[in-house]
Design a protein around this motif. Structure first.
Motif, PDB file in Angstrom:
ATOM      1  N   ILE A  91       0.834  -1.211   0.000  1.00 41.13           N
ATOM      2  CA  ILE A  91       0.000   0.000   0.000  1.00 41.13           C
ATOM      3  C   ILE A  91       0.863   1.252   0.000  1.00 41.13           C
ATOM      4  N   ILE A  92       1.872   1.287   0.881  1.00 39.09           N
ATOM      5  CA  ILE A  92       2.734   2.466   1.001  1.00 39.09           C
ATOM      6  C   ILE A  92       3.472   2.756  -0.301  1.00 39.09           C
ATOM      7  N   LEU A  93       4.046   1.725  -0.898  1.00 36.03           N
ATOM      8  CA  LEU A  93       4.825   1.924  -2.124  1.00 36.03           C
ATOM      9  C   LEU A  93       3.926   2.270  -3.310  1.00 36.03           C
ATOM     10  N   LYS A  94       2.695   1.780  -3.288  1.00 37.04           N
ATOM     11  CA  LYS A  94       1.748   2.141  -4.345  1.00 37.04           C
ATOM     12  C   LYS A  94       1.370   3.615  -4.261  1.00 37.04           C
ATOM     13  N   ILE A  95       1.205   4.118  -3.021  1.00 35.75           N
ATOM     14  CA  ILE A  95       0.828   5.524  -2.827  1.00 35.75           C
ATOM     15  C   ILE A  95       1.991   6.457  -3.159  1.00 35.75           C
ATOM     16  N   THR A  96       3.169   6.128  -2.630  1.00 36.25           N
ATOM     17  CA  THR A  96       4.319   7.032  -2.764  1.00 36.25           C
ATOM     18  C   THR A  96       5.056   6.874  -4.094  1.00 36.25           C
ATOM     19  N   LYS A  97       4.908   5.692  -4.715  1.00 40.24           N
ATOM     20  CA  LYS A  97       5.597   5.380  -5.972  1.00 40.24           C
ATOM     21  C   LYS A  97       7.120   5.424  -5.809  1.00 40.24           C
ATOM     22  N   ILE A  98       7.588   5.212  -4.598  1.00 44.69           N
ATOM     23  CA  ILE A  98       9.027   5.127  -4.352  1.00 44.69           C
ATOM     24  C   ILE A  98       9.535   3.754  -4.798  1.00 44.69           C
ATOM     25  N   THR A  99      10.639   3.759  -5.505  1.00 47.15           N
ATOM     26  CA  THR A  99      11.201   2.522  -6.042  1.00 47.15           C
ATOM     27  C   THR A  99      12.677   2.392  -5.674  1.00 47.15           C
ATOM     28  N   PRO A 100      13.214   1.166  -5.704  1.00 48.66           N
ATOM     29  CA  PRO A 100      14.643   0.962  -5.452  1.00 48.66           C
ATOM     30  C   PRO A 100      15.453   1.707  -6.516  1.00 48.66           C
ATOM     31  N   PRO A 101      16.660   2.155  -6.190  1.00 51.68           N
ATOM     32  CA  PRO A 101      17.385   1.943  -4.930  1.00 51.68           C
ATOM     33  C   PRO A 101      17.281   3.124  -3.978  1.00 51.68           C
ATOM     34  N   ASN A 102      16.146   3.772  -3.878  1.00 50.83           N
ATOM     35  CA  ASN A 102      15.997   4.927  -2.998  1.00 50.83           C
ATOM     36  C   ASN A 102      16.392   4.584  -1.562  1.00 50.83           C
ATOM     37  N   GLN A 103      16.735   5.625  -0.811  1.00 44.61           N
ATOM     38  CA  GLN A 103      17.229   5.460   0.564  1.00 44.61           C
ATOM     39  C   GLN A 103      16.097   5.680   1.564  1.00 44.61           C
ATOM     40  N   LEU A 104      15.946   4.734   2.490  1.00 49.49           N
ATOM     41  CA  LEU A 104      14.864   4.772   3.469  1.00 49.49           C
ATOM     42  C   LEU A 104      15.429   4.737   4.884  1.00 49.49           C
ATOM     43  N   LEU A 150      -3.637   2.421  11.434  1.00 43.99           N
ATOM     44  CA  LEU A 150      -3.750   3.527  10.492  1.00 43.99           C
ATOM     45  C   LEU A 150      -2.418   3.700   9.775  1.00 43.99           C
ATOM     46  N   ILE A 151      -2.487   3.828   8.467  1.00 44.75           N
ATOM     47  CA  ILE A 151      -1.308   4.179   7.673  1.00 44.75           C
ATOM     48  C   ILE A 151      -1.468   5.644   7.291  1.00 44.75           C
ATOM     49  N   VAL A 152      -0.489   6.461   7.648  1.00 48.39           N
ATOM     50  CA  VAL A 152      -0.576   7.897   7.359  1.00 48.39           C
ATOM     51  C   VAL A 152       0.659   8.312   6.574  1.00 48.39           C
ATOM     52  N   VAL A 153       0.436   8.950   5.431  1.00 46.65           N
ATOM     53  CA  VAL A 153       1.549   9.362   4.568  1.00 46.65           C
ATOM     54  C   VAL A 153       1.476  10.859   4.324  1.00 46.65           C
ATOM     55  N   GLY A 154       2.638  11.476   4.188  1.00 48.46           N
ATOM     56  CA  GLY A 154       2.715  12.898   3.873  1.00 48.46           C
ATOM     57  C   GLY A 154       4.003  13.186   3.133  1.00 48.46           C
ATOM     58  N   ARG A 155       3.953  14.138   2.225  1.00 50.83           N
ATOM     59  CA  ARG A 155       5.119  14.430   1.380  1.00 50.83           C
ATOM     60  C   ARG A 155       5.720  15.787   1.707  1.00 50.83           C
ATOM     61  N   LYS A 156       7.035  15.829   1.769  1.00 46.96           N
ATOM     62  CA  LYS A 156       7.753  17.075   2.012  1.00 46.96           C
ATOM     63  C   LYS A 156       7.799  17.884   0.714  1.00 46.96           C
ATOM     64  N   SER A 157       7.621  19.172   0.850  1.00 50.19           N
ATOM     65  CA  SER A 157       7.623  20.053  -0.322  1.00 50.19           C
ATOM     66  C   SER A 157       8.958  19.978  -1.056  1.00 50.19           C
ATOM     67  N   LEU A 158       8.903  20.170  -2.346  1.00 52.34           N
ATOM     68  CA  LEU A 158      10.130  20.178  -3.159  1.00 52.34           C
ATOM     69  C   LEU A 158      10.927  21.457  -2.940  1.00 52.34           C
ATOM     70  N   ILE A 159      10.265  22.481  -2.421  1.00 54.42           N
ATOM     71  CA  ILE A 159      10.927  23.770  -2.211  1.00 54.42           C
ATOM     72  C   ILE A 159      11.533  23.856  -0.819  1.00 54.42           C
TER      73      ILE A 159
END
Length: 283
Positions: free
Chosen positions: A62-75, A274-283
């Motif tokens: 679910i998390i990876l589907k929402i965020t679309k984060i893929t390898p080899p990103n750093q977690l 509960l799964i809660v996701v939020g994205r940091k601004s690009l700016i």
């Protein structure tokens, strides 16, 4: 300018209050003592174990589907415990790093990652650290925790933790929080009888409360996802409910409820987590 100054004054007040008030309940030390000798120990002894580790759990799907984060990103993981999430993500190609307050737990997790590494080379590391004191020059595409932040009962403590994770997250990166749902139908019974595992005090998170904390962090694309519907039935003291009714309710509800067009505030009464996701601004 006025609003900006108010924000600075408020943040300064919270930081000073936390430093001066020595009566705060210290969840970090409680967990450290609780897990000193045992707990959160995993092993990878066989190919069968390894295949199970490599299969991403529903929550991560679910998390990876929402965020679309893929390898080899750093977690980055706060409170990595036995390393089960780090291991699964690492064998799926991510570069992972975790911290835990307990040296004993971190040692067990390192052993586990070494066992996993015998089946496949992975990029994974763990260190002993307290998030309140943690400093790092590294930054990550995602910072996450599973069942950690809800144990810090004071809002100012949780704000400090969110601020730390925010500072560790790259612009455009994600902060992920997975917490017990404090609004589910069995919550009162769980509290009264100490059901479901470790009995460390925790706040009752709702979708709206958690969303508000992420909004205060100025995160974007905030989404709250009730998860594991009727999962709390597994801890019910009645064998009829925990052994017979639970499996049926769990399977049917998790197939159907996510697609029912009703508000999350209603769905949270049936959800274990509960799964809660939020994205940091690009700016």
């Amino acid at each position: 300018m006025y609003l900006f100054l108010l924000k600075i004054i408020n943040e300064t007040y919270i930081a000073e209050e936390l430093m001066m008030n020595t009566n705060y309940y210290d969840a970090s030390e409680t967990w450290k003592q609780e897990l000193e000798h045992e707990g959160y120990e995993h092993h990878c002894y066989s190919t069968k174990n390894f295949k199970k580790i490599k299969q991403l759990s529903r929550v991560w799907q679910i998390i990876l589907k929402i965020t679309k984060i893929t390898p080899p990103n750093q977690l980055f993981e706060l409170g990595c415990g036995g390393g089960i999430h780090l291991a699964s993500l690492a064998v799926n190609g991510f570069e992972v790093h975790g911290i835990d307050i307990s040296a004993s737990v971190a040692s067990r997790a390192k052993n586990y990652l070494e066992e996993v590494g015998k089946f496949q080379a992975i990029k994974a590391s763990i260190e002993v650290a307290n998030i309140f004191d943690y400093e790092s020059t590294d930054s990550y595409n995602m910072c996450f925790h599973f069942g950690v932040v809800e144990h810090f009962l004071e809002l100012s403590q949780r704000q400090q933790i969110w601020n730390k994770l925010y500072s560790l997250t790259k612009p455009g990166g994600w902060i992920i929080s997975v917490v017990p749902c404090g609004q589910h139908l069995m919550r009162k019974l769980v509290r009264e009888r100490g059901l479901g595992g470790y009995n460390i005090p925790e706040i009752d998170y709702s979708c709206s409360l958690h969303k508000e904390e992420f909004e205060n962090l100025s995160l974007q694309c905030i989404l709250t996802v009730p998860h594991n519907y009727f999962g709390f039935f597994a801890a019910h003291p009645s064998l009829v409910i925990s052994k017979i009714i639970y499996p049926v309710c769990f399977i049917i509800s998790n197939i159907t409820i996510p697609y029912i067009p009703i508000s999350e505030d209603i769905k949270e009464h049936w959800a274990q987590t509960l799964i809660v996701v939020g994205r940091k601004s690009l700016i």
